[in-house]
Every structure is written in C-alpha cells, then in structure tokens.
Design an enzyme around this catalytic site. Sequence first.
Site, short mmCIF file in Angstrom:
data_model
loop_
_atom_site.label_atom_id
_atom_site.label_comp_id
_atom_site.label_asym_id
_atom_site.label_seq_id
_atom_site.Cartn_x
_atom_site.Cartn_y
_atom_site.Cartn_z
N SER A 33 30.92 69.40 -11.26
CA SER A 33 30.84 68.07 -10.63
C SER A 33 29.91 68.06 -9.42
O SER A 33 30.07 68.87 -8.51
CB SER A 33 32.22 67.63 -10.14
N HIS A 64 28.58 63.83 -13.78
CA HIS A 64 28.30 64.69 -14.94
C HIS A 64 27.35 63.95 -15.86
O HIS A 64 27.72 62.93 -16.44
CB HIS A 64 29.59 65.01 -15.70
N HIS A 86 36.14 67.53 -19.68
CA HIS A 86 37.38 68.13 -19.19
C HIS A 86 38.54 67.79 -20.11
O HIS A 86 38.54 66.75 -20.78
CB HIS A 86 37.70 67.61 -17.78
N TYR A 88 41.38 66.68 -19.25
CA TYR A 88 42.07 65.43 -18.85
C TYR A 88 41.39 64.17 -19.40
O TYR A 88 41.98 63.10 -19.41
CB TYR A 88 42.19 65.33 -17.31
N GLU A 89 40.15 64.32 -19.89
CA GLU A 89 39.47 63.15 -20.46
C GLU A 89 40.02 62.82 -21.85
O GLU A 89 39.67 61.78 -22.41
CB GLU A 89 37.96 63.41 -20.53
N ALA A 116 33.22 72.54 -9.02
CA ALA A 116 33.64 72.05 -7.71
C ALA A 116 35.12 72.35 -7.60
O ALA A 116 35.86 72.16 -8.57
CB ALA A 116 33.38 70.56 -7.61
N MET A 217 39.70 71.85 -12.09
CA MET A 217 40.18 71.33 -13.38
C MET A 217 39.29 71.77 -14.55
O MET A 217 39.15 71.08 -15.54
CB MET A 217 40.25 69.81 -13.33
N SER A 218 38.67 72.94 -14.41
CA SER A 218 37.76 73.38 -15.47
C SER A 218 37.70 74.91 -15.52
O SER A 218 38.61 75.58 -15.08
CB SER A 218 36.36 72.81 -15.22
N ASN A 241 36.37 70.46 -0.87
CA ASN A 241 37.38 69.89 0.03
C ASN A 241 38.42 70.95 0.35
O ASN A 241 38.58 71.92 -0.37
CB ASN A 241 38.07 68.70 -0.64
N HIS A 253 37.49 61.93 -5.35
CA HIS A 253 36.37 62.38 -6.19
C HIS A 253 35.04 62.18 -5.45
O HIS A 253 34.11 62.99 -5.61
CB HIS A 253 36.38 61.61 -7.52
N1 HPA Z 1 41.93 70.00 -6.69
C1 HPA Z 1 41.63 70.10 -7.99
N2 HPA Z 1 40.40 70.02 -8.46
C2 HPA Z 1 39.40 69.83 -7.58
C3 HPA Z 1 39.64 69.73 -6.21
C4 HPA Z 1 40.99 69.82 -5.73
O1 HPA Z 1 41.28 69.73 -4.53
N3 HPA Z 1 38.44 69.57 -5.60
C5 HPA Z 1 37.51 69.56 -6.59
N4 HPA Z 1 38.09 69.73 -7.79
#
Ligand code: HPA
Length: 280
Positions: A33, A64, A86, A88-89, A116, A217-218, A241, A253
């Site tokens: 991402s 993406h 992903h 979750y999609e 990310a 998440m990947s 983050n 996001h």
């Molecule tokens: N949690 C999960 N997935 C993420 C995060 C997060 O804080 N930051 C970027 N992808």
Amino acid sequence: METFLTRAHYEEAAAFVRSRIRQQPTIGLVLGSGLGGLADAVEDAEIIAATEIPHWPHSTVSGHSGRLVIGRLEGQTILVQQGRAHYYEGYSIQQVTLPIRVMQLLGLHSVIITNAAGAINPAYEPGDVMLIEDQLNLMGMAGVSPLRGPNDPSLGPRFPDMSVPYDREWRALAIAVAAEAGLKLHRGVYCGLAGPSFESPAELRFLRLAGADAVGMSTVPEVIVARHGGLRVLGFSGISNKANLDGSTITTHEEVLEAGKVLVPKLTTLVRGVLRRMKV
Ligand code: HPA
C-alpha cells in the site's frame, strides 16, 4: 464446497504473462500500500494490466494500481507486482497468492515482498523500515492457509519447512546495504492478519506479547506460497503508523498512504542496493 485453484489456473496466467513479454525476469518485487512508486525506476518496462491476466486477483483498494511491470533495475530483470489483492477483499487465499505461483512458474528464483505495516514495537516510528526476519502466521494458524486443500507435489511438498521463511543471505545483503547508505533498518517479526478492521488495543497488546513487532494484512500467505514453491524471500515492512496499544489514537488508511511518500525513497535505496548485489 470450496473450490481450489490448480496448476492449470497458474499455468494459464503464467502463459499469458509469458506471451506478453520479451524479457525473462528472475526476481519478483511485490509492492504494498502506497509503495507503488517503486516501480517507476524500472527501465525497458513492459507493462501488463492485472485485469487482462486470467484468474489474476485485482485490488479494489486505493493505493494499489494493479499492474505488472517487467524490466531492468540494477542489472537484474525483475517482475514488479504493483498492487496486490488482499483476503479481506473477498478473494480466496489461493487467489490472493496466485501472483506468487505465476512467479514460480515463470522461473523466478527470488521475490522481494514489501508491505505497509503498523508498528507494535514501541521503538518504531512512522516512516521507518523494518527488515522482516520472521513472521507470525495468525491467519494460517486459524486455518486460512493458501496450502489448504489438495497438494500438487509438482508445485511443492505437502508439509513445507518454514524454519527460515526469509532468506538468510538476502537479509544479510539488506543489512549491508542499509549500513552503507546510512539508513536505519529495524529487524523484527511481522504478523499477518486478515483485516480489514484495524486491531483493537487488546488485540495489539496480545500481538506484542506474542512477539510481533509490526502488523499488517498481507505478505504472510505470499511467503508461505513462495517457500512452498522454492522461491527465496526477502521482506520489508514500511512502518506507516504506530499501533494503538492504549486506544489513545486512531489508525486510518489515509495515514498509511501518506507514510508511503516517506517510505518509497528509503525502500528504493534498499531494493536497488540488494538487487545490485544479488547473485545466485
Ligand atoms: N494494522 C494492520 N494493518 C496495517 C496497519 C495497522 O496498524 N498499518 C498498515 N497496515
């Protein structure tokens, strides 16, 4: 009954990619991402839209772009997956990892995977990069494995070893490149979750106790498939983050995409440096 992808699906996708390129890539690069800009440096680029490739899962998420870019970088011929789908999609976990199978069938020897991620380790700051040393496959431990279902021994073994998911030699190269460039490079454990909700404070404290330094998440299912298929893996997390262990801040996001701007130049330095030194 769940339908599983088979070698025939992977072959069809790989044959399409092969029919569209003149170059023979040897190293894959998966961009996470907000990190798509890493593909801009590729020379002699041959570009394929993900929507054209049979069975290819295309991402619906902003940040993406959904392209394959095949070309030259630092003396290597690479195949860049710009944008990933992903779990979750709504894709099956085997659809999510189809691009790695295509890399396997195209004969690539290694793949560099980026993502990310949120920082669980309190020493990490947004904009930092973490070399992934190991992973926590929480999705797989809960049953969501791309290797679930019939095993095709022509793709890999039923019970693949996972004692060294991230290649020792490639990690050493990354550490050397970072030191030479004066770039701070954390080393830690990446935990892959299904998402799409970000984690609750209690979940984050749980993950910290479990030994995770970063969460996303990947990546993890992709690494499982890559190792199953005999590809060597190098992984970087771009820290976007700080995870919210006490509930005092929120994660968005937008924040993840914003951090990508700081991260792209750093990851470009690392990826270029590693490519320059990779010899098999
Ligand atoms: N949690 C999960 N997935 C993420 C995060 C997060 O804080 N930051 C970027 N992808």
